[in-house]
Design an enzyme around this catalytic site. Structure first.
Site, PDB file in Angstrom:
ATOM      1  N   LYS A   1       0.850  -1.219   0.000  1.00 48.42           N
ATOM      2  CA  LYS A   1       0.000   0.000   0.000  1.00 48.42           C
ATOM      3  C   LYS A   1       0.869   1.247   0.000  1.00 48.42           C
ATOM      4  O   LYS A   1       0.454   2.286  -0.547  1.00 48.42           O
ATOM      5  CB  LYS A   1      -1.011  -0.021   1.148  1.00 48.42           C
ATOM      6  CG  LYS A   1      -0.470   0.273   2.550  1.00 48.42           C
ATOM      7  CD  LYS A   1      -0.336   1.745   2.885  1.00 48.42           C
ATOM      8  CE  LYS A   1       0.483   1.943   4.153  1.00 48.42           C
ATOM      9  NZ  LYS A   1       0.847   3.352   4.389  1.00 48.42           N
TER      10      LYS A   1
ATOM     11  N   THR B   1      -4.332   5.702   2.687  1.00 44.93           N
ATOM     12  CA  THR B   1      -3.147   6.438   2.230  1.00 44.93           C
ATOM     13  C   THR B   1      -3.218   6.846   0.759  1.00 44.93           C
ATOM     14  O   THR B   1      -2.426   7.665   0.318  1.00 44.93           O
ATOM     15  CB  THR B   1      -1.860   5.618   2.506  1.00 44.93           C
ATOM     16  OG1 THR B   1      -2.071   4.269   2.164  1.00 44.93           O
ATOM     17  CG2 THR B   1      -1.478   5.710   3.948  1.00 44.93           C
TER      18      THR B   1
HETATM   19  O1  LIG Z   1       2.402   8.417   6.054  1.00 45.84           O
HETATM   20  P1  LIG Z   1       2.493   7.055   5.415  1.00 45.84           P
HETATM   21  O2  LIG Z   1       2.246   7.076   3.962  1.00 45.84           O
HETATM   22  O3  LIG Z   1       3.766   6.380   5.824  1.00 45.84           O
HETATM   23  O4  LIG Z   1       1.309   6.188   6.040  1.00 45.84           O
HETATM   24  C1  LIG Z   1       1.232   6.029   7.426  1.00 45.84           C
HETATM   25  C2  LIG Z   1       0.534   4.740   7.781  1.00 45.84           C
HETATM   26  O5  LIG Z   1       1.150   3.645   7.161  1.00 45.84           O
HETATM   27  C3  LIG Z   1      -0.941   4.777   7.511  1.00 45.84           C
HETATM   28  O6  LIG Z   1      -1.531   3.570   7.885  1.00 45.84           O
END
Ligand SMILES: O=P(O)(O)OC[C@H](O)CO
Ligand SMILES: NC(=O)c1ccc[n+]([C@@H]2O[C@H](COP(=O)([O-])OP(=O)(O)OC[C@H]3O[C@@H](n4cnc5c(N)ncnc54)[C@H](O)[C@@H]3O)[C@@H](O)[C@H]2O)c1
Length: 335
Positions: free
Chosen positions: A193, A250
């Protein structure tokens, strides 16, 4: 009695003082329970102990005085369980310096290691064979968890008794773990993701519209599913909080560091400039080339992941990558 069979976990340590490690430590310490957190930066340790804040990685969050920080990994012994929240590129070195013990390790990072193609649990098995492991992953912005906003998350461990014991210990009225035995599914969902959030940020930054974003989420989820099933993940995990749930979060918010990095790329800024001097991580930038290479080695079709890897490496331009994705041969949706 082994730790795996314990029914209660009371004393937690946290390895990693970034935004997520600090938010998880605060979750556990909010009602006054003692929690010990290891941070690499002396200024983070000093600010947590003296001011009960982490202005470098989690600005704005007031921390409980029962949360104490240390820069000495050796003091993380005698605890019931450790949450490990170190970005994957640095994980192996930090684990190798952890004191030996039998406290279960709960992995909260989202990525795949370069070179080895290892996920966190694979690295941990090499360093601590026989120890209890779990994975905690889902749609969880750190600042929201620290603020006590409602959050649900997957907690996976091979041993169901360990998963259930840890879930009981971590659960709070606003923080709801769902147990699973599928650690690899939870790890794959979180790692992929991040890459797809960069892709959605690119589409947003380039002004390509909401239809394109929905297409990327959907076709990106197909990539996650192909990769996950090939490695033994359960479809229900990938469609759950650690996969689709986190993908939706995200891919739709510039609070995501990965999405925000993609927005910059989509506006035509260079990856090297966007990545230079940053203190926070966008794990997807590290993982994209690793996952793309792992998929190629196993003949798994992941064109979006591959495009993100090439864009982050500066090997292609956004317009060319989009054109290449759109001009692929038409195919049945199920493939
Ligand atoms: O800020 P990111 O893209 O690292 O996302 C944070 C977390 O993984 C959200 O679940
Ligand atoms: N921030 C979130 O909302 C969130 C939520 C869920 C999961 N995660 C995941 O948690 C992991 C940690 O992310 P974060 O947001 O807490 O980090 P962060 O971006 O807030 O901070 C960066 C972290 O990297 C560490 N670091 C930098 N260089 C290092 C080195 N050489 N050795 C060891 N550590 C080093 C820093 O000490 C700091 O803890 C990532 O895998 C991320 O994907 C983050």
């Amino acid at each position: 009695m082994t730790r795996d069979c314990m029914t209660s976990f009371e004393k937690f340590g946290v390895v990693g003082g970034g935004a997520w490690g600090t938010a998880l430590a605060q979750l556990l310490a909010a009602e006054g329970a003692p929690v010990r957190l290891w941070a690499r930066e002396e200024d983070v340790v000093a600010a947590i102990n003296a001011e009960h804040r982490n202005p470098l990685f989690l600005p704005g969050a007031a921390l409980s005085p029962s949360l104490t920080a240390t820069s000495d990994l050796g003091t993380l012994s005698g605890l019931d369980a450790l949450l490990v929240v170190v970005p994957v590129p640095y994980l192996r070195a930090v684990l190798a310096a952890l004191p030996a013990g039998d406290a279960p390790l709960i992995f909260c990072s989202k990525g795949m290691e370069a070179g080895s193609f290892d996920f966190p649990i694979d690295i941990a098995r090499e360093i601590f064979p026989g120890r209890g492991f779990a994975v905690l992953s889902g749609p969880t912005f750190a600042h929201e968890v620290a603020a006590g906003l409602p959050t649900a998350i997957t907690l996976a461990a091979e041993n169901p008794a360990l998963a259930e014991g840890l879930a009981r210990a971590l659960a709070r009225p606003h923080f709801r773990p769902y147990v699973s035995t599928d650690m690899i599914g939870a790890e794959i969902g979180g790692a992929i993701k991040n890459v797809l959030a960069i892709a959605c940020g690119i589409v947003d930054g380039a002004g390509l519209g909401l239809n394109a974003r929905a297409a990327l989420i959907s076709r990106g989820f197909a990539e996650m599913t192909r990769f996950g099933l090939a490695r033994g993940a359960l479809a229900e995990t990938l469609a759950g909080l650690a996969g689709l749930g986190d993908l939706v979060l995200t891919c739709t918010s510039s609070n995501s560091r990965n999405f925000a990095l993609g927005q910059g790329l989509g506006r035509g800024e260079s990856a090297a400039v966007l990545m230079a001097d940053r203190r926070t991580v966008a794990e997807g930038a590290f993982s994209a080339p690793v996952i793309a290479a792992a998929a190629r080695a196993d003949a798994i079709d992941m064109p979006i992941t591959d495009a993100v890897a090439r864009l982050v490496a500066g090997e292609t331009r956004v317009a060319d990558a989009i054109q290449a994705l759109l001009s692929r041969p038409l195919r049945p949706e199920g493939r």
